[in-house]
Design a protein around this motif. Structure first.
Motif, PDB file in Angstrom:
ATOM      1  N   GLU A  24       0.837  -1.207   0.000  1.00  0.00           N
ATOM      2  CA  GLU A  24       0.000   0.000   0.000  1.00  0.00           C
ATOM      3  C   GLU A  24       0.871   1.257   0.000  1.00  0.00           C
ATOM      4  N   VAL A  25       1.848   1.269   0.909  1.00  0.00           N
ATOM      5  CA  VAL A  25       2.721   2.440   1.058  1.00  0.00           C
ATOM      6  C   VAL A  25       3.554   2.656  -0.210  1.00  0.00           C
ATOM      7  N   ALA A  26       4.133   1.566  -0.733  1.00  0.00           N
ATOM      8  CA  ALA A  26       4.956   1.663  -1.938  1.00  0.00           C
ATOM      9  C   ALA A  26       4.138   2.183  -3.114  1.00  0.00           C
ATOM     10  N   CYS A  27       2.909   1.733  -3.212  1.00  0.00           N
ATOM     11  CA  CYS A  27       2.041   2.146  -4.314  1.00  0.00           C
ATOM     12  C   CYS A  27       1.671   3.618  -4.194  1.00  0.00           C
ATOM     13  N   LYS A  28       1.346   4.062  -2.993  1.00  0.00           N
ATOM     14  CA  LYS A  28       0.985   5.475  -2.800  1.00  0.00           C
ATOM     15  C   LYS A  28       2.163   6.370  -3.186  1.00  0.00           C
ATOM     16  N   LYS A  29       3.377   5.914  -2.856  1.00  0.00           N
ATOM     17  CA  LYS A  29       4.572   6.690  -3.214  1.00  0.00           C
ATOM     18  C   LYS A  29       4.757   6.696  -4.729  1.00  0.00           C
ATOM     19  N   GLU A  30       4.591   5.540  -5.339  1.00  0.00           N
ATOM     20  CA  GLU A  30       4.792   5.426  -6.788  1.00  0.00           C
ATOM     21  C   GLU A  30       3.798   6.300  -7.564  1.00  0.00           C
ATOM     22  N   LEU A  31       2.552   6.276  -7.148  1.00  0.00           N
ATOM     23  CA  LEU A  31       1.500   7.018  -7.856  1.00  0.00           C
ATOM     24  C   LEU A  31       1.323   8.433  -7.305  1.00  0.00           C
ATOM     25  N   GLU A  32       2.075   8.772  -6.229  1.00  0.00           N
ATOM     26  CA  GLU A  32       1.986  10.088  -5.592  1.00  0.00           C
ATOM     27  C   GLU A  32       0.543  10.426  -5.230  1.00  0.00           C
ATOM     28  N   LYS A  37      -6.418   8.044  -0.717  1.00  0.00           N
ATOM     29  CA  LYS A  37      -6.509   7.407  -2.045  1.00  0.00           C
ATOM     30  C   LYS A  37      -5.483   6.282  -2.126  1.00  0.00           C
ATOM     31  N   TYR A  38      -5.885   5.210  -2.784  1.00  0.00           N
ATOM     32  CA  TYR A  38      -5.034   4.018  -2.845  1.00  0.00           C
ATOM     33  C   TYR A  38      -5.017   3.428  -4.254  1.00  0.00           C
ATOM     34  N   GLY A  39      -3.838   2.946  -4.661  1.00  0.00           N
ATOM     35  CA  GLY A  39      -3.738   2.152  -5.879  1.00  0.00           C
ATOM     36  C   GLY A  39      -3.903   0.682  -5.545  1.00  0.00           C
ATOM     37  N   ILE A  40      -3.601   0.349  -4.286  1.00  0.00           N
ATOM     38  CA  ILE A  40      -3.851  -0.999  -3.779  1.00  0.00           C
ATOM     39  C   ILE A  40      -4.192  -0.838  -2.299  1.00  0.00           C
ATOM     40  N   LYS A  41      -5.221  -1.542  -1.846  1.00  0.00           N
ATOM     41  CA  LYS A  41      -5.723  -1.352  -0.479  1.00  0.00           C
ATOM     42  C   LYS A  41      -5.774  -2.709   0.208  1.00  0.00           C
ATOM     43  N   PRO A  63      -6.036  -4.358  -5.663  1.00  0.00           N
ATOM     44  CA  PRO A  63      -5.709  -3.247  -6.563  1.00  0.00           C
ATOM     45  C   PRO A  63      -6.975  -2.475  -6.961  1.00  0.00           C
ATOM     46  N   THR A  64      -6.903  -1.160  -6.917  1.00  0.00           N
ATOM     47  CA  THR A  64      -8.061  -0.324  -7.248  1.00  0.00           C
ATOM     48  C   THR A  64      -7.986   0.136  -8.706  1.00  0.00           C
ATOM     49  N   LYS A  65      -8.969   0.943  -9.093  1.00  0.00           N
ATOM     50  CA  LYS A  65      -8.986   1.489 -10.456  1.00  0.00           C
ATOM     51  C   LYS A  65      -7.803   2.423 -10.710  1.00  0.00           C
ATOM     52  N   LEU A  66      -7.148   2.892  -9.654  1.00  0.00           N
ATOM     53  CA  LEU A  66      -6.007   3.791  -9.827  1.00  0.00           C
ATOM     54  C   LEU A  66      -4.730   3.044 -10.197  1.00  0.00           C
ATOM     55  N   CYS A  67      -4.723   1.737 -10.010  1.00  0.00           N
ATOM     56  CA  CYS A  67      -3.534   0.941 -10.351  1.00  0.00           C
ATOM     57  C   CYS A  67      -3.325   0.955 -11.864  1.00  0.00           C
ATOM     58  N   ASP A  68      -2.137   1.403 -12.273  1.00  0.00           N
ATOM     59  CA  ASP A  68      -1.797   1.378 -13.708  1.00  0.00           C
ATOM     60  C   ASP A  68      -0.752   0.295 -13.989  1.00  0.00           C
ATOM     61  N   LEU A  69      -0.640  -0.646 -13.047  1.00  0.00           N
ATOM     62  CA  LEU A  69       0.353  -1.722 -13.131  1.00  0.00           C
ATOM     63  C   LEU A  69       1.768  -1.159 -13.292  1.00  0.00           C
ATOM     64  N   CYS A  70       1.957   0.008 -12.642  1.00  0.00           N
ATOM     65  CA  CYS A  70       3.298   0.632 -12.622  1.00  0.00           C
ATOM     66  C   CYS A  70       3.906   0.756 -14.021  1.00  0.00           C
ATOM     67  N   GLU A  71       3.151   1.350 -14.922  1.00  0.00           N
ATOM     68  CA  GLU A  71       3.599   1.485 -16.311  1.00  0.00           C
ATOM     69  C   GLU A  71       5.011   2.045 -16.434  1.00  0.00           C
ATOM     70  N   THR A  72       5.276   3.111 -15.676  1.00  0.00           N
ATOM     71  CA  THR A  72       6.576   3.788 -15.797  1.00  0.00           C
ATOM     72  C   THR A  72       7.708   2.896 -15.304  1.00  0.00           C
ATOM     73  N   ARG A  73       7.514   2.300 -14.110  1.00  0.00           N
ATOM     74  CA  ARG A  73       8.551   1.419 -13.552  1.00  0.00           C
ATOM     75  C   ARG A  73       8.800   0.228 -14.468  1.00  0.00           C
ATOM     76  N   PRO A  80       6.879  -3.812 -10.504  1.00  0.00           N
ATOM     77  CA  PRO A  80       5.958  -2.867  -9.866  1.00  0.00           C
ATOM     78  C   PRO A  80       6.359  -2.633  -8.400  1.00  0.00           C
ATOM     79  N   GLY A  81       6.060  -1.435  -7.909  1.00  0.00           N
ATOM     80  CA  GLY A  81       6.457  -1.070  -6.548  1.00  0.00           C
ATOM     81  C   GLY A  81       5.921  -2.028  -5.489  1.00  0.00           C
ATOM     82  N   CYS A  82       4.691  -2.454  -5.636  1.00  0.00           N
ATOM     83  CA  CYS A  82       4.092  -3.349  -4.639  1.00  0.00           C
ATOM     84  C   CYS A  82       4.806  -4.700  -4.620  1.00  0.00           C
ATOM     85  N   VAL A  83       5.115  -5.223  -5.785  1.00  0.00           N
ATOM     86  CA  VAL A  83       5.783  -6.522  -5.886  1.00  0.00           C
ATOM     87  C   VAL A  83       7.194  -6.421  -5.308  1.00  0.00           C
TER      88      VAL A  83
END
Ligand code: SF4
Ligand code: SF4
Length: 115
Positions: A24-32, A37-41, A63-73, A80-83
């Motif tokens: 959760e924390v890694a995802c929030k950092k990745e997606l700022e 708001k959460y990309g994964i909860k 994973p929520t609708k905000l998850c973009d599967l860490c496209e940039t990473r 992905p940050g969560c993995v």
């Protein structure tokens, strides 16, 4: 190969999820993402007494609708940050085709394809 099998996804083995919130924390950092708001909860079920003196307590990150599967990473060759941040090693990233056979290897696994 069908279009569906080319989609990417997350495989989560929730039997080994400790509920640490690192994904959760890694995802929030990745997606700022801002507060709330959460990309994964992380979801929690229990403790539930399934049999006398036998308790079940489950965690699973959703994973929520905000998850973009860490496209940039992923485009830069990273996981992905969560993995990457799951110390329990219970998350995997890959195509649906790659991940699906892992479901047959043991129970308590799910595949999320948020995009
Ligand atoms: S893949 Fe990236 S965006 Fe999706 S839940 Fe994991 S860290 Fe968040
Ligand atoms: S980082 Fe791994 S062990 Fe921790 S809550 Fe997320 S999936 Fe579970």
């Amino acid at each position: 190969m069908s279009a569906n099998t080319e989609k990417y996804a997350l495989l989560i083995d929730y039997e080994f999820c400790t509920g640490c919130h690192s994904c959760e924390v890694a995802c929030k950092k990745e997606l700022e993402l801002p507060f709330g708001k959460y990309g994964i909860k992380l979801l929690q079920h229990g403790p539930t007494e399934v049999y006398p003196d036998q308790w079940e307590w489950n965690y699973i990150p959703f994973p929520t609708k905000l998850c973009d599967l860490c496209e940039t990473r992923v485009a830069s060759g990273r996981l992905p940050g969560c993995v990457h941040n799951c110390q329990a090693g219970c998350m995997q990233f890959g195509t649906i085709e790659e991940l699906t056979p892992h479901l047959a290897l043991k129970p308590n696994r799910v595949i999320f394809s948020p995009k």
